[in-house]
Scaffold this motif. Structure first.
Motif, PDB file in Angstrom:
ATOM      1  N   THR A 119       0.844  -1.196   0.000  1.00  0.00           N
ATOM      2  CA  THR A 119       0.000   0.000   0.000  1.00  0.00           C
ATOM      3  C   THR A 119       0.882   1.251   0.000  1.00  0.00           C
ATOM      4  N   ASP A 120       0.603   2.156  -0.936  1.00  0.00           N
ATOM      5  CA  ASP A 120       1.383   3.395  -1.036  1.00  0.00           C
ATOM      6  C   ASP A 120       0.830   4.417  -0.045  1.00  0.00           C
ATOM      7  N   LEU A 121       1.526   4.573   1.078  1.00  0.00           N
ATOM      8  CA  LEU A 121       1.017   5.468   2.123  1.00  0.00           C
ATOM      9  C   LEU A 121       1.154   6.932   1.749  1.00  0.00           C
ATOM     10  N   ASN A 122       1.975   7.220   0.737  1.00  0.00           N
ATOM     11  CA  ASN A 122       2.059   8.603   0.285  1.00  0.00           C
ATOM     12  C   ASN A 122       0.815   8.978  -0.503  1.00  0.00           C
ATOM     13  N   ARG A 123       0.233   7.969  -1.167  1.00  0.00           N
ATOM     14  CA  ARG A 123      -0.990   8.235  -1.910  1.00  0.00           C
ATOM     15  C   ARG A 123      -2.208   8.051  -1.000  1.00  0.00           C
ATOM     16  N   TYR A 124      -2.309   6.896  -0.358  1.00  0.00           N
ATOM     17  CA  TYR A 124      -3.466   6.619   0.497  1.00  0.00           C
ATOM     18  C   TYR A 124      -3.149   7.092   1.907  1.00  0.00           C
ATOM     19  N   ARG A 125      -3.131   8.402   2.065  1.00  0.00           N
ATOM     20  CA  ARG A 125      -2.657   8.953   3.332  1.00  0.00           C
ATOM     21  C   ARG A 125      -3.774   9.502   4.197  1.00  0.00           C
ATOM     22  N   LEU A 126      -4.998   9.523   3.671  1.00  0.00           N
ATOM     23  CA  LEU A 126      -6.113  10.037   4.461  1.00  0.00           C
ATOM     24  C   LEU A 126      -6.764   8.871   5.200  1.00  0.00           C
ATOM     25  N   VAL A 127      -6.625   8.877   6.528  1.00  0.00           N
ATOM     26  CA  VAL A 127      -7.234   7.824   7.334  1.00  0.00           C
ATOM     27  C   VAL A 127      -8.684   8.210   7.617  1.00  0.00           C
ATOM     28  N   ASP A 128      -9.587   7.261   7.421  1.00  0.00           N
ATOM     29  CA  ASP A 128     -11.007   7.552   7.549  1.00  0.00           C
ATOM     30  C   ASP A 128     -11.631   6.430   8.372  1.00  0.00           C
ATOM     31  N   VAL A 129     -12.447   6.819   9.365  1.00  0.00           N
ATOM     32  CA  VAL A 129     -13.215   5.827  10.127  1.00  0.00           C
ATOM     33  C   VAL A 129     -14.686   6.074   9.809  1.00  0.00           C
ATOM     34  N   SER A 130     -15.351   5.043   9.298  1.00  0.00           N
ATOM     35  CA  SER A 130     -16.741   5.231   8.863  1.00  0.00           C
ATOM     36  C   SER A 130     -17.692   4.360   9.676  1.00  0.00           C
ATOM     37  N   ASP A 131     -18.946   4.733   9.606  1.00  0.00           N
ATOM     38  CA  ASP A 131     -20.018   3.942  10.204  1.00  0.00           C
ATOM     39  C   ASP A 131     -20.631   3.099   9.088  1.00  0.00           C
ATOM     40  N   GLU A 132     -20.511   1.798   9.202  1.00  0.00           N
ATOM     41  CA  GLU A 132     -21.007   0.910   8.136  1.00  0.00           C
ATOM     42  C   GLU A 132     -22.208   0.124   8.635  1.00  0.00           C
ATOM     43  N   PRO A 133     -23.288   0.135   7.860  1.00  0.00           N
ATOM     44  CA  PRO A 133     -24.427  -0.704   8.230  1.00  0.00           C
ATOM     45  C   PRO A 133     -24.159  -2.165   7.849  1.00  0.00           C
ATOM     46  N   HIS A 134     -24.902  -3.084   8.470  1.00  0.00           N
ATOM     47  CA  HIS A 134     -24.776  -4.498   8.101  1.00  0.00           C
ATOM     48  C   HIS A 134     -25.639  -4.744   6.873  1.00  0.00           C
ATOM     49  N   ASP A 135     -25.231  -4.204   5.733  1.00  0.00           N
ATOM     50  CA  ASP A 135     -26.066  -4.352   4.535  1.00  0.00           C
ATOM     51  C   ASP A 135     -25.400  -5.208   3.473  1.00  0.00           C
ATOM     52  N   GLY A 136     -24.276  -5.796   3.827  1.00  0.00           N
ATOM     53  CA  GLY A 136     -23.628  -6.670   2.863  1.00  0.00           C
ATOM     54  C   GLY A 136     -22.929  -5.932   1.733  1.00  0.00           C
ATOM     55  N   ASP A 137     -22.912  -4.612   1.819  1.00  0.00           N
ATOM     56  CA  ASP A 137     -22.240  -3.816   0.789  1.00  0.00           C
ATOM     57  C   ASP A 137     -20.842  -3.476   1.290  1.00  0.00           C
ATOM     58  N   ALA A 138     -19.823  -4.001   0.615  1.00  0.00           N
ATOM     59  CA  ALA A 138     -18.447  -3.840   1.110  1.00  0.00           C
ATOM     60  C   ALA A 138     -17.869  -2.458   0.837  1.00  0.00           C
ATOM     61  N   THR A 139     -18.574  -1.617   0.063  1.00  0.00           N
ATOM     62  CA  THR A 139     -18.021  -0.290  -0.231  1.00  0.00           C
ATOM     63  C   THR A 139     -18.314   0.674   0.919  1.00  0.00           C
ATOM     64  N   HIS A 140     -17.624   1.795   0.884  1.00  0.00           N
ATOM     65  CA  HIS A 140     -17.763   2.823   1.915  1.00  0.00           C
ATOM     66  C   HIS A 140     -19.207   3.333   1.959  1.00  0.00           C
ATOM     67  N   SER A 141     -19.759   3.415   3.160  1.00  0.00           N
ATOM     68  CA  SER A 141     -21.153   3.842   3.310  1.00  0.00           C
ATOM     69  C   SER A 141     -21.351   5.323   2.997  1.00  0.00           C
ATOM     70  N   GLY A 142     -20.245   6.072   3.002  1.00  0.00           N
ATOM     71  CA  GLY A 142     -20.370   7.519   2.827  1.00  0.00           C
ATOM     72  C   GLY A 142     -20.557   8.239   4.146  1.00  0.00           C
ATOM     73  N   ARG A 143     -20.692   7.480   5.239  1.00  0.00           N
ATOM     74  CA  ARG A 143     -20.852   8.130   6.541  1.00  0.00           C
ATOM     75  C   ARG A 143     -19.521   8.105   7.288  1.00  0.00           C
TER      76      ARG A 143
END
Lengths: 242, 192
Positions: A209-233
């Motif tokens: 993983t390129d930490l210079n590129r993926y440098r924004l750490v994000d903690v999200s709230d994910e529902p149990h909806d079986g969708d593996a993508t980011h919830s946007g929250r």
């Protein structure tokens, strides 16, 4: 003759007085006095050119907002309408902000970060002892709709583990997920793992993983909806620095 | 007003308000330098933005023991502006134009000289009132020591010592933060 008196040096530097012949003679043979006089002359010359710099107009507020938006992409969304972070909107703004000439500058900046990271790795390989070796760290700040007491710290350790400490996260019926996002293209991200209700977890960062590129750490709230993508929250965000 | 040490400490802790303080305090000087080097406002604002973002990202590299916050920021801004001019030269093949911009005919307007003026102006603003006032009269109004004594009502000896101390303070700051100083030969120096 003795060294020139400090008050004399100042008078000569300000061209208020002419050098006496014995002073000229001494200066010719004394590097110390000559150096002091030259320095003071230069300072008085520079000083005389400072008049128009004393009351510069304050820097514009819109420029500060642009800076603020770059250093904390999460805190940038104006209005604070909802907890939902519109990733696509962020992306659009990020792209508009960058002008053509910026690319090489950013590349240079990335190279500088890499160089720093490289030094850290080298130090570790060179057998430097000490506690945990931290390659990069980030302070997580709450987004606008999240209680201000929420926050956290992230440390990426030399062994590729990421230590995540969080506090004050709002309760969820789902789970909290940790992501590394490319701040220049907010649709690009790497899922790191979930916090499983613990305030302090260690998660493996995928090798490569390129930490210079993926440098924004994000903690999200994910529902149990079986969708593996980011919830946007998004709840917390922070940028990794080495 | 918090010191550079305190500001650096807060910056290192990731306190965005510390960057805001640095912007309020030194943004004008950074913008001025960029504008003088690049010649237009839009590019100058871009470089100012890059400078403060880089300062944030590289906040661990600021060492108050080696120079002031202003000196550090101006150093970053100067590099960013030069990068900007270079990449403009590559992109547009306007090397000749750029060369004309980067090597101004007037020696007093070299990037180093502008940085020197900004740090000395900043230090002048930090001097105790009477030191500052006497130096302003000497620099800007070209008054002699006796004239300054007459204008201010201060005894001549006091004027002398204010000017001597003020000059010593400016010199010290210029030697720490001035851009041109590094290229000068370092010789022996006596404290004033």
């Amino acid at each position: 003759m003795q060294h020139l008196d400090p008050d004399r040096l100042v008078l000569l530097a300000l061209s208020e007085d002419q050098q006496h012949s014995d002073e000229s003679e001494h200066l010719a043979g004394c590097a110390g006095c000559r150096y002091d006089l030259e320095s003071l002359r230069e300072v008085s010359e520079i000083g005389a050119q400072t008049q128009d710099l004393r009351d510069l107009p304050p820097p514009p507020e819109h420029l500060w907002r642009a800076i603020e938006a770059e250093i904390a992409p999460a805190a940038a969304s104006p209005g604070g309408s909802a907890a939902v972070t519109d990733l696509a909107a962020h992306r659009g703004r990020a792209h508009r902000r960058r002008s053509r000439w910026l690319a090489p500058v950013l590349a240079a900046a990335a190279a500088a970060v890499l160089a720093v990271a490289g030094t850290v790795v080298f130090d570790r390989l060179a057998g430097r002892t000490g506690g945990e070796q931290v390659l990069a760290r980030a302070t997580l700040a709450p987004l606008e709709t999240v209680p201000a007491a929420a926050g956290g710290d992230v440390r990426v350790l030399a062994d590729g583990q990421m230590r995540v400490d969080v506090r004050g996260l709002p309760l969820t019926t789902g789970f909290h997920e940790v992501w590394l996002i490319d701040p220049d293209d907010l649709t690009k991200m790497v899922a790191i793992g979930n916090l499983s209700g613990q305030p302090d977890v260690v998660l493996p960062v995928p090798v490569g993983t390129d930490l210079n590129r993926y440098r924004l750490v994000d903690v999200s709230d994910e529902p149990h909806d079986g969708d593996a993508t980011h919830s946007g929250r998004s709840l917390l965000r922070g940028t990794l620095t080495s | 007003m918090s010191s550079d040490d305190e500001l650096a400490e807060r910056l290192r802790d990731g306190d965005e308000k510390a960057l805001r303080t640095a912007y309020d305090r030194h943004g004008a000087a950074v913008l001025y330098l960029a504008q003088r080097l690049l010649g237009n406002r839009a590019d100058a604002e871009d470089v100012t933005q890059l400078t403060f973002v880089a300062a944030w990202t590289g906040r661990d590299t600021f060492d108050p023991g080696r120079g002031t916050m202003l000196g550090w920021l101006l150093g970053i801004a100067r590099r960013k502006a030069v990068d900007r001019l270079r990449s403009a030269a590559r992109d547009d093949r306007l090397t000749e134009t750029v060369r004309a911009q980067t090597a101004p005919a007037d020696e007093t307007e070299s990037p180093e000289r502008i940085v020197d003026r900004l740090v000395v102006a900043d230090e002048l603003g930090r001097l105790p009132d009477e030191q500052r006032r006497t130096l302003e009269l000497a620099f800007y109004d070209d008054l002699t020591h006796p004239q300054i004594a007459a204008v201010t009502g201060l005894p001549l000896g006091t004027v002398k010592s204010h000017i001597r101390r003020g000059m010593a303070n400016l010199r010290r700051r210029w030697e720490v933060d001035g851009a041109a100083f590094g290229s000068r030969s370092v010789g022996p120096s006596r404290a004033l």
